[in-house]
Enzyme design. Structure first.
Site: not given
Ligand code: HMG
Ligand code: MG
Length: 323
Positions: A31-32, A223, A225, A256, A265
């Protein structure tokens, strides 16, 4: 011998007091990671990538996002991806949703856990989801109520908790407030997120102190990055605070679409390598994870940022050349 194994180096220290502790890794690469890629990844390749990640035994895999396909075209095939993956018992397959429409689509596709995403700063909230922070939390109240009725677990993200691409520095209390409000809505966990990778180990304790004053430790995840190369150091700092859940993406994929300059990430294999070295328990197979990353790397137009993946690829080349 595993590609990254340098053999017996004798007793290892336990600087983070993590030996034998269970650390949960939430794999957000599909996803990310993939939401940000320039090249279009086929649905079949996304499915195969996720199946590789299941083989690596990641305990939680964020499969896709049921967001507006006009906003993030890379996630438009979320339903087909969910339909195609082979689920392994015990692995949680989750999805990002921005509203009740997204929740209904996710549930229809078979998701039993979802994540909503708020921000600590107004400008990022507006750019990412076209709502103010208060408006987004009102939307998420509906999502949480409907999810509870459907028996679906909800995770929350707090973006820009360590810094904002539009507003700069962020008061830790702002991130803590949004985190507490998501928990009050019914989220089982909040991922305090460094959207643009500005956090460093001097800042992590300050943000954690503010968050932990409002949210119980076992409901806090992080979370990171890795834009500035500080993500692993941040994790180590947070582990010594007792945080046990960290997001990461295979190969270090990601970013993003609404956070200019944000790199991927923290790479999952870099994280697993460090945690294995510290004797933490993740249950993740580094060898199988490397295969997942190698698989997706062939579909991209750039090398993977993961340092472990780069070292593994160089080692493989050397071995193939007979050196
Ligand atoms: P909007 O344009 O303000 O709202 O978007 P809207 O209600 O007018 O919807 C626009 C169109 O999208 C409409 O279609 C809706 O039906 C449709 P049209 O009538 O024009 O044909 N739509 C949907 N379609 C499918 N699924 C849905 C859905 N909802 C509306 N769920 C909205 C508002 C929130 C929908 C939009 O801004 C959006 O989808 N944003 C998502 C942005 C995004 O995915 N960003 C990246 C993920 S966040 C992230 O990466 C950060 C994180 O990793 C943590 C960190 O690092 O900080 C989580
Ligand atoms: Mg992110």
């Amino acid at each position: 011998m595993d590609i990254g194994d340098i053999g017996d180096i004798g007793d290892i220290g336990d600087i983070a007091n993590v030996r034998g502790r269970r650390i949960t890794i939430v794999e957000v690469g599909p996803r990310d990671g993939l939401q940000h890629e320039r090249v279009s990844i086929s649905t079949a390749d996304k499915i195969a990538f996720i199946d590789h990640l299941s083989v690596a035994n990641l305990p939680v895999i964020e499969v896709s996002a049921f967001v507006s396909p006009k906003w993030v075209p890379q996630m438009a095939d979320a339903t087909d991806v969910f339909a195609g993956i082979t689920r392994t018992a015990g692995i949680r397959y989750t999805a990002l949703v921005p509203n009740v429409t997204g929740l209904e689509r996710a549930v229809q596709a078979g998701a039993t856990e979802i994540a909503v995403f708020a921000a600590a700063t107004e400008t990022f909230s507006r750019k990412n989801i076209n709502q103010s922070i208060d408006e987004s939390l009102a939307t998420y109240q509906h999502v949480c109520e409907r999810a509870a009725a459907l028996g679906v677990r909800v995770r929350g993200y707090v973006s820009t908790a360590f810094g904002c691409p539009y507003e700069g520095g962020v008061a830790p209390e702002k991130a803590a407030d949004v985190a507490a409000r998501l928990i009050a809505l019914g989220a089982f966990e909040v991922a305090i997120s460094d959207t643009i990778g500005v956090a460093h180990p001097g800042q992590v304790p300050v943000v954690l102190d503010a968050v932990l004053a409002r949210v119980p430790l076992h409901q806090v995840a992080l979370h990171f990055h890795d834009t500035r190369g500080t993500a692993l150091a941040n994790v180590l700092t947070a582990i010594s605070y007792g945080v046990s859940t960290f997001d990461a993406s295979a190969g270090g994929l990601g970013g993003c679409p609404y956070a200019p300059g944000a790199a991927g990430n923290l790479a999952t294999e870099d994280l697993v390598y460090m945690l294995d070295g510290l004797g933490a328990v993740t249950g993740v197979s580094l060898a199988a994870l490397s295969e997942a990353s190698a698989f997706i790397a062939l579909r991209l137009d750039h090398p993977l940022p993961s340092r472990y993946a780069q070292a593994a690829a160089a080692n493989k080349k050397r071995l193939e050349a007979g050196d």
